[in-house]
Every structure is written in C-alpha cells, then in structure tokens.
Design a protein around this motif. Sequence first.
Motif, PDB file in Angstrom:
ATOM      1  N   ILE A 104       0.861  -1.175   0.000  1.00  0.00           N
ATOM      2  CA  ILE A 104       0.000   0.000   0.000  1.00  0.00           C
ATOM      3  C   ILE A 104       0.897   1.223   0.000  1.00  0.00           C
ATOM      4  O   ILE A 104       1.775   1.354   0.845  1.00  0.00           O
ATOM      5  N   VAL A 143     -14.179   6.491   3.814  1.00  0.00           N
ATOM      6  CA  VAL A 143     -13.017   5.595   3.711  1.00  0.00           C
ATOM      7  C   VAL A 143     -12.334   5.827   2.375  1.00  0.00           C
ATOM      8  O   VAL A 143     -12.902   6.424   1.463  1.00  0.00           O
ATOM      9  N   LYS A 144     -11.095   5.354   2.304  1.00  0.00           N
ATOM     10  CA  LYS A 144     -10.404   5.409   1.022  1.00  0.00           C
ATOM     11  C   LYS A 144     -10.424   4.012   0.426  1.00  0.00           C
ATOM     12  O   LYS A 144     -10.111   3.037   1.124  1.00  0.00           O
ATOM     13  N   VAL A 145     -10.793   3.949  -0.802  1.00  0.00           N
ATOM     14  CA  VAL A 145     -10.769   2.652  -1.477  1.00  0.00           C
ATOM     15  C   VAL A 145      -9.520   2.628  -2.342  1.00  0.00           C
ATOM     16  O   VAL A 145      -9.271   3.544  -3.126  1.00  0.00           O
ATOM     17  N   LEU A 146      -8.749   1.609  -2.181  1.00  0.00           N
ATOM     18  CA  LEU A 146      -7.507   1.491  -2.916  1.00  0.00           C
ATOM     19  C   LEU A 146      -7.714   0.554  -4.099  1.00  0.00           C
ATOM     20  O   LEU A 146      -8.184  -0.578  -3.933  1.00  0.00           O
ATOM     21  N   THR A 196     -12.311  -1.416  12.379  1.00  0.00           N
ATOM     22  CA  THR A 196     -11.206  -0.458  12.348  1.00  0.00           C
ATOM     23  C   THR A 196     -11.249   0.449  13.572  1.00  0.00           C
ATOM     24  O   THR A 196     -10.254   0.676  14.228  1.00  0.00           O
ATOM     25  N   ALA A 234      -7.662  -2.233   5.478  1.00  0.00           N
ATOM     26  CA  ALA A 234      -6.222  -2.453   5.553  1.00  0.00           C
ATOM     27  C   ALA A 234      -5.693  -1.947   6.882  1.00  0.00           C
ATOM     28  O   ALA A 234      -5.883  -0.782   7.222  1.00  0.00           O
ATOM     29  N   SER A 246      -8.425   3.832   7.754  1.00  0.00           N
ATOM     30  CA  SER A 246      -9.663   3.559   7.039  1.00  0.00           C
ATOM     31  C   SER A 246      -9.408   3.472   5.543  1.00  0.00           C
ATOM     32  O   SER A 246      -9.878   4.279   4.756  1.00  0.00           O
ATOM     33  N   VAL A 247      -8.625   2.482   5.203  1.00  0.00           N
ATOM     34  CA  VAL A 247      -8.363   2.214   3.796  1.00  0.00           C
ATOM     35  C   VAL A 247      -8.928   0.840   3.527  1.00  0.00           C
ATOM     36  O   VAL A 247      -8.708  -0.081   4.309  1.00  0.00           O
ATOM     37  N   VAL A 248      -9.705   0.720   2.454  1.00  0.00           N
ATOM     38  CA  VAL A 248     -10.253  -0.602   2.161  1.00  0.00           C
ATOM     39  C   VAL A 248      -9.804  -1.030   0.770  1.00  0.00           C
ATOM     40  O   VAL A 248      -9.526  -0.191  -0.095  1.00  0.00           O
TER      41      VAL A 248
END
Lengths: 127, 822
Positions: free
Chosen positions: A50, A90-93, A117, B99, B103-105
């Motif tokens: 990441i 949220v952040k989507v990667l 989380t 992850a 707050s990273v998904v």
Amino acid sequence: DDAIQVRQKVVEVDPLEEAEFDREFRALMQESLESRKLELRARPTLNMTIPMNVFEGSARDHHGRSMEGESGDEVVDEEGGVGNKKDVCVKVLVKRGNKQQTKQMLIPKDCSLVQSTKQKEAAELEE
Amino acid sequence: EETGDDENYEYGKVDFTEHSCRYCGVQNPACVVRCNVPSCRKWFCNSRGNTSGSHIVNHLVRAKHKEVCLHKDSPLGETILECYNCGCRNVFLLGFISAKTESVVVLLCREPCLSVNALKDMNWDLSQWCPLIDDRCFLQWLVKIPSEQEQLRARQISAQQINKVEELWKTNPDATLEDLEKPGVDDEPQPVALKYEDAYQYQNVFAPLIKLEADYDKMMKESQSKDNVTIRWDIGLNKKRVAYFVFPKEDNELRLVPGDELRLRYPGDATHPAWQSVGHVIKLTAQEEVALELRASQGVPVDVNHGLTVDFVWKSTSFDRMQGAMKTFAVDETSVSGYIYHHLLGHEVESQVVRNTLPRRFGAPGLPELNASQVFAVKSVLQKPVSLIQGPPGTGKTVTSAAIVYHMAKQGQGQVLVCAPSNVAVDQLAEKISATGLKVVRLCAKSREAVSSPVEHLTLHYQVRHLDTSEKSELHKLQQLKDEQGELSSSDEKKYKALKRATEREISQSADVICCTCVGAGDPRLANFRFRQVLIDESTQATEPECLIPLVLGVKQAVLVGDHCQLGPVIMCKKAARAGLAQSLFERLVLLGVKPFRLQVQYRMHPALSEFPSNSFYEGTLQNGVTINERQSSGIDFPWPVPNRPMFFYVQMGQEEISASGTSYLNRTEAANVEKIVTTFLRSGVIPSQIGVITPYEGQRAYIVNYMSRNGALRQQLYKEIEVASVDSFQGREKDYIILSCVRSNEHQGIGFLNDPRRLNVALTRARYGIVILGNPKVLSKQPLWNGLLTHYKEHECLVEGPLNNLKQSMVQFQKPKKIYN
Ligand SMILES: [Zn+2]
Ligand SMILES: [Zn+2]
Ligand SMILES: [Zn+2]
C-alpha cells in the motif's frame, strides 16, 4: 410540489422462481470457488503493498472537492438525504495497471468493515 | 387527419440513455453497473424490483457472467471491480477488507487471497471480509439502490420476463424487451387493459394497435387512386393554383377532409409534357367537389381538363406523434407529474388536492352565466389534478371548458394547452376562450393553413402575417416577395424561415392559451413548450395515444371533457378496434372509478325530445334549460301527430337492399319518404339549413342525396342545401329538424350499426325543434333499447303510419327484445 403517495403494492416473489434463482446462484458461486481453488491454491503470490501517501493527509475526491477532516471521521451526508444518517469516509484502494489509486467513499457507520477499524484504533490508543 | 411538415423531426427523442438498466430502465449513474463481459456490456441496476435478487445479480446469474464495471459518474468512477492482490474479477468471490489500522479498504478475493496466511501476518484483519454481493444484491453503499420513486416509475419487469429476455440475448444480444411481446403476423394483438404495471407495458399494448391502424389507413388511402378525373382550374386569393374536381366516394368510410394531401398527375400528350404536383385539400363544396391547392404553380397544364389522375398521399404524422408520445411517457420522467403518471396507469394513488386560491365567481367575462352543475364542475375541476367532465348533448360543455381555462390561465402557472381531436371543436373552443379576453393562439397544421377557419384571426399563421411592427417589416417584405414570385432565393428563403420561426415563437410564447388538435400538440413548433395545465375537449372521441400527445408536455393538472355515452373514436382497422383501441382514456378512467362531473341542464332539445335520451342514457338526470314555448316553432305548419310533441316514428315496411358497392345498404321507400318529409318542411316555411337528414349507411346517404335532387317536388337547389350525413359526422352538432332514416328492414338479420346504443343516443339528440324517425318497428323492436324507444313513441301516440297528410297511429306488433341491454 410533486410529492405523491402511491400505495405500495406488496412485491410477491414467486417462491418457485426464488428457489430456482437461489439454486443457480449457489451453483455459480460454487463453480467460481472450485475453479479458483484448482488454479491458484498452489502458489499464492502476495502483491499487497500500500503506497505510503495513502496514509497521509487529506486526499481530494474525484469531484475535486476537498474532503474535510481525516479519514475515518464521521461525516454528515451533505444532501441531508435519506434519514440524514451518518456515514464514514473511507479510502478505497484500487490498481490501475500497476499504479495504485485511492478514491473516497462513504460507508455506513454500522458496517462491519469500519467498526472493526474503530475498535482496533481504540484498542491501540489504550496500549 | 392531421398532416404536418415534420419530416426532420424526431419523435420521442428522449431516449434510453446507454447506461439505463436493460431490465427496468433506471438510469441513475450511482445505481447502475455494467456487465464487463465483452459480448454483453449491458447495464443493470441494483434494485430488486419484483424479483428476489437485484437486477444486476439477476443478470449475472442468468447469463453466467461474472465481471462488472462501475459507472464513470459513480463515487468510485469508471472502475472494473477486481481483487487488489491477484486481479481476479469474479464478483461472486470479491469482498472488501480494511487495511491495517487506517480507514483504507481494498477488494480482495475469497479464494485464494483471503486464505493466504502471509496477509494475516501483515496485520490485515481478514475476519471482517465483507462480500460484494450480499443477500443477492450488490453492497448498497457501493452501488446505490434506486429510490422508491425511481423504482415505481421504472418498468416493472417480472422474473419470467427476465428469464425470457436472457434466453433471447443468447441468440440476439441486441434484443429488447419489446421483442418479447412482438406478435406474429396473424396473431390477434394483445388487448388493452384497465391497469398497467408501467408505461412500458402501456406502450407495449398500444404501440402495436396504433401500428395496425396506421397500416390499415395507409392501405385504404393509397388504394384510392382515381383515373380520368375531370378538372376545373382556378386561382386562389393567395395566387396559388387550385384544382376543382369530383372525387367519387366509394361506400367505405374514407372521406376526404381539408388538409388531406393529394397528388395530381397528367401522363402527357403530343402538346403537353407529363406533369404532376401535390397539393392540400382546402375545402369540400356542397356539391361534393374537392378544392385542391397545388404546392407549385409552375407547368400546370391549365388548358387540359380531362384524363388526369388523383392519388392519395398518405402521411404517417399523426401516428408517429402518438407513438412518440407513448415513448416520451415511458422514458421521460418529467413528461407528466408523478401523480398523473400513476393515475393514468391505474395505480392506487392517494387523492391529491390542487391548492389554488379559488375565484369568487366561477363564470368568466364574455361567457353566459353558468348554471349550478356547471359552477360545480368548474369549482371541483380547479381543485383536482385529474378530472372528467361529462357533457351530455346541449349541456354547454364548451362554455364550461372555456370558464375552466379562463380561471386556470388566471392562476399564473404558465400557458394553458387546450385540445380536442377535431379541428371543428378546437375552433369552437378557441372562439369561446378568446371571448373571455384571454390571448389565444390557434395552432393549425401547416397543411391546413389555407383551409378557411371561423377563428382565422386567432391562428398562428395569420398572426405572424399580421404582426405589423417595424421590427417585423423584414419578414413582411420577404413574405410579399414570396407571395408575388412564388419562391425566394436560397439566402432569402433561409432568412425568411428564420424570421418566421422567431416570430412564431414570440407570438406563441406571449399567448395565455394555445389551442390545437390533440395531434397538433405534437407539432415541432411546440417541442420546447411545457404545459402544466391541459384541457382536452371531446376526449371521448380520441384514442388513448392521441390523448397522450398533449399530456406529455409536462402536465400536472389535466381536465378531460367528453361524453362516454356518445360515440367514441373511429377505428378503421377491425383488429385494432376489437383489441380495444376504440376505448377512450376518459372511459378507462371511468372504469377505474373516477367519477365524472356531469353537466345536467340541456339547452338544445324540445323537452319532449330530451325525455327518452335522459331516461335511457343519463339515468333521468338531464334537466331542461329550455321550455316548450321556447321550442315552439311559430308559423311552421307541420303535421305532428301530437301538437305539443314535435316527434314521430314513421313506420316503414319497404325492403332494404345491398348498395351497388356491395358493402352498404339502402332503402328506397325510406328515401322516397324522406324527400316527402323534407318537402313538407320546406313548404311549411322551414329553410334548408335548418334541416338535417341522418342515416347510418353511406349507401343510403348517397341514395337520398341523389333521389332528392332528381325527384324533389321543389326547386333542386333547395335540396342541395340540405345536409345529408352519417350519424357519426353529426356528433357534436345540431339542427332544428332532424330526419333519421334507419334503413335496415330485414327480419333475419341484425340491425348492424344501429345496435350501438351510443349511436342511437347521438342520432336522437341532434334536433332542437323536432325529429322524425323512419324505420321498421318489427325489425328494430328485437333490440331492447329500440324496443324501449318504440314503446315510448307508442305510449305518446307518436308511432304512426299512412300518408303524411293523414298520419294514423300504427298498430304494428313489436317483437320481444332478445336480451336486456345493460
Ligand atoms: Zn452480461
Ligand atoms: Zn433495473
Ligand atoms: Zn485475489
């Protein structure tokens, strides 16, 4: 001025249709799982890096609007929409080819994804 | 009936956007995803509709497709959903995990990535894996579920339909749901229903019926070529060439009407080259001559009078506009208000009140005082989003309509649209509305601009020509030039067209009320207009799709005026009529439980004449607004059997015959007696324009016209001025004296046309002062309603026989009616 009340008809799902659909759905799921097991079980590679910048500061969402507050903060739906319920940002990667990208998304606060989380954050704070 | 100049106009241009759900049509980008299988690439939404899984999940399962892509305007943008680790795109295996601590998904596949131990070691929380598809639906926060409103407005597709269309896509990926409904060539079309799931189902039912009617109309009209026509040439006031000729009428229902387009051809001879030109019918003379205004004046063989050919030029305009309106109704959410949408489809909707301040008085300037039932109708209608007004014959529905329009226009909700299926009715309404002082524009089809109209000063084309301001002088100059030369240079023509369009727009926009036919409401010149308030008169004479044309321009308040106890729309194609195309929207709304406001006071008929219609068709509610004295024809010496009852049934025993064409009937004895009655009226001081002869059969109509002009005892011209017409063409009109010739007199056959109670109602309610009915009681009494009529006449000593100057009560025996009419 165009608020109307249509009497909602009760949706009747044909139980036979439902059973048949369910059967097909599970068959597809099963088939998906099995095919993957055969293909990839042997050598699962890991490619889960990441990028560090994801964890830094406030990102811009794709509308170019700066999202106030840190990720994980509770935000109120700007539209004041349905029920005005609180969502979590949220952040989507995702990967575009080999490049990683992040996108902002709102997830309901009670979703298991963000709850865990939060719990962990709280636990870590206590340590 | 309406032909227009809209070749370049695309109907129902509001189309399915590419990303609308292929099942239900929902097109909100946040709610749809695309199937990513290259041969498929169809979009589906995440609503369940009437099935247990959402539409996208339904598709993936049924088609065994597994990959999807999000919409570019969705929160994540155009993204193919895939496993962050291995790139697997099978959505049945994907789920989100968060992850580490932030707050990273990411999306991760269940197999194998989720079961890789190394991930656990890297501090990923694998226990909270959240599958993408949950409860047979995509995660709602990733792909939104359409709102309840959106879902209700969408096509209501069933699981069976989904299975069928998925099956169809296997062989034809571009097939649409409409293809499922397409009937084979010989199949009976699907009949109309009372309620419809959605506007798509509505369109699926009506579109094939309109197509059938259009095909039939085309076939009928294009087979009307006439050779060896004799022409009389003339020049109109606008300097255009006009051809006069007799277009022999066959015994079918086809009638030329002003505005129809015809082609005139001459094959050429030694001194004339071959020539042809199209033109519009501008009038039909009393001598049944057609006046055709030619489009181009050049090369017309004016010294040739014989041997020309006339063809009918069929135009699909009106049918195209109906189809377009249905499409707009289905795909454009703003076409009608949500309330009206659901109401028209027969869904149960909580009743709604239109909150407008009501006027203190319900009449309008320039109109007669309203009676109690008219006031009640106006007042009620102004407060309802959808209402029906039933106007029995002579009850002043035009005045009531005009009063409603007046008050609507004063509410300041924008322009009011006023329509009716026929041009005659539109003209009448336009005139009444204009009398209230409102600014009215009467929009005519381009093909009818040369047709004379009683409200010419209100027509758009007249106003454009006479808008005499200095800014417009340029247009006037060009118009004059065009009139003089017949045509303009191409640059001038361009300038002229642009100026004309701008002026038309300016005039239309400044009007309080626009009046046009229902089909005219689909005119491209109104394409960008929106009307929240729409009134449709004579709505019971329009088909549903016809009625829809004025409604889909943004209606929020609709008033349908008509009378479902009189004749409905004329449908030529039997198949379409059988399937229910002849049922008007007004009638269906009545069947759905909408109670019409009935106007109750009639101002037309002598009270003796209104009695039977009131009792038989209006439950006895029709009151008389005229007295016997007001309908006493002073100085007219006619042998009515009962002096205070200007009516009688004249017993006829002459045989009916099949007419020369083989498709209609005539009755010579009745025709001879019609002439005798007409002559007696004329001798007693009645003038020709006061008399109408009506008969249900074209064969008899033609025979009577012919017989009277040959055998009439008085001057031939007098008989020519008497209108002889079908019951149907007399609807909406009145005469002081009516003579009804029933024709049918065959003991063993039915009475055909006369069987329809609505036709009898129309026939009996045209006369103001007196009526004479000629027919065979033995035959007619078999039908219960006619039996009732005969009994009524007999009881009042008005059933007579013998010579006119010595009428005697008839003792003829009636037959038992076959079954009770209800
Ligand atoms: Zn697919
Ligand atoms: Zn859908
Ligand atoms: Zn994977």
